[in-house]
Design a protein around this motif. Structure first.
Motif, short mmCIF file in Angstrom:
data_model
loop_
_atom_site.label_atom_id
_atom_site.label_comp_id
_atom_site.label_asym_id
_atom_site.label_seq_id
_atom_site.Cartn_x
_atom_site.Cartn_y
_atom_site.Cartn_z
N PHE A 1 21.09 16.85 67.48
CA PHE A 1 21.17 17.97 66.54
C PHE A 1 20.62 19.25 67.17
O PHE A 1 19.71 19.21 68.01
CB PHE A 1 20.37 17.65 65.27
CG PHE A 1 20.85 16.42 64.55
CD1 PHE A 1 22.02 16.44 63.82
CD2 PHE A 1 20.12 15.24 64.61
CE1 PHE A 1 22.47 15.30 63.16
CE2 PHE A 1 20.55 14.11 63.94
CZ PHE A 1 21.73 14.13 63.21
N VAL B 1 25.33 18.62 64.35
CA VAL B 1 25.59 17.81 65.54
C VAL B 1 26.19 18.70 66.62
O VAL B 1 27.23 19.32 66.43
CB VAL B 1 26.55 16.65 65.22
CG1 VAL B 1 26.85 15.84 66.49
CG2 VAL B 1 25.96 15.73 64.15
N THR C 1 17.21 15.70 71.16
CA THR C 1 17.09 16.65 70.04
C THR C 1 15.73 17.34 70.07
O THR C 1 15.63 18.56 69.94
CB THR C 1 17.27 15.91 68.69
OG1 THR C 1 18.61 15.40 68.60
CG2 THR C 1 17.03 16.86 67.52
#
Length: 323
Positions: free
Chosen positions: A266, A272, A310
């Motif tokens: 993310f 995404v 992420t």
């Protein structure tokens, strides 16, 4: 739908060709033959690219290879996609740890055309496994595009705040979309959200039955067999639906022919931006059977790599993240 540009296609085909043989390069005749074009057609383009530094021509061997101008362009592209740049060592490490070809897909779109995933990095295992998945990289290139057609792309829509995102994703099935597609897929997407990763089950059995029916139908001696096979095929398609291609629950003692395991990366807005994938099947090998426990172990490993990426790129999971 945008109009095709043959000249642009030729340019990109040329760059792709030379990128696959960086050390040796290719002569004008070899390039023309590989692209299916005449030397007269390809020569002016190669002269212009050489003048601009996109190509280098060896003075004695008369071969062409990619030039320094593309190096500069590549560096700028890397700076423009820091998550993809950060994903490169992660993908390679994941491939080494799992023994599978691993990919970083970039979530991208073209205006007016369906969303697609682009191959941003390919990690190759040190020794490809005999069961498949290790030679998938031979058929993949950076920049290859994959349409988000269910079950592919479930990790891109599972956390979406847009209530129509799943419907648009299912619409990409076209005429193949079952009337109860949303009902079928809802538990699967719940499972993806609960686990934090997806497992796409190999559907090659159905494809092989389809091909067999076609082959029998072309042989007049097999018409009756083909008709019977199509009736059986209809039952298979009804029994093996979206829920089977994207299982909601992975039973530890079950057996699964999983083709791909994916997990999302993310960005700062909770969207995404990259999908990490471990490829368990290839063009040469069907997906080997794995126990549910093995699938879960692989899924958790891919998800952990995605979560680490992420965090390392200052991304954050969306509000619907339930891990």
């Amino acid at each position: 739908m945008s109009r095709p540009s043959p000249q642009t296609d030729r340019l990109l085909d040329l760059v792709d060709l030379l990128s696959r043989q960086p050390a040796d390069g290719a002569t004008l005749a070899e390039v023309a033959r590989a692209l299916g074009l005449s030397k007269a057609t390809i020569h002016p383009m190669m002269v212009t690219l050489t003048r601009r530094g996109w190509l280098l021509r060896h003075p004695e061997r008369h071969t062409y290879r990619l030039g320094p101008a593309l190096v500069a362009a590549g560096r700028v592209a890397a700076r423009g996609h820091p998550v993809v740049d950060a994903a490169r060592p992660v993908v390679r490490g994941l491939a080494a740890a799992t023994g599978l070809t691993c990919l970083a897909f970039v979530a991208g779109a073209m205006p007016g055309e369906p969303d697609e995933l682009l191959v941003g990095e390919i990690g190759q295992p040190p020794q490809p496994p005999a069961g498949g998945g290790g030679d998938a990289h031979r058929y993949l290139r950076l920049g290859d595009r994959f349409p988000l057609k269910p079950p592919i792309g479930s990790v891109c829509v599972a956390w979406s705040d847009d209530p129509t995102a799943v419907e648009r994703w299912l619409d990409r099935l076209g005429p193949e979309r079952p009337a109860d597609a949303l009902t079928q897929i809802a538990p699967s997407l719940d499972g993806v959200r609960a686990r934090g990763w997806s497992a796409e089950v190999d559907s090659q059995l159905r494809e092989r039955i389809d091909l067999l029916a076609i082959e029998l139908g072309e042989d007049h001696r097999g018409v009756e067999h083909a008709a019977a096979l199509r009736r059986i095929l209809g039952d298979v398609h009804r029994l093996f639906g979206l829920a089977d291609a994207l299982p909601a629950v992975i039973e530890p003692t079950g057996s699964y022919r999983v083709s791909t395991v994916c997990a999302p990366v993310f960005d700062g807005g909770g969207d995404v931006v990259v999908v990490l994938a471990a490829i368990c099947a290839s063009e040469q090998h069907h997906a080997p059977p794995r126990t549910g426990a093995e699938v879960v172990l692989l899924g958790e490993r891919v998800a952990a790599a995605a979560a680490g990426l992420t965090a390392a790129t200052q991304g954050r999971p969306p509000r619907t993240w339930r891990r």
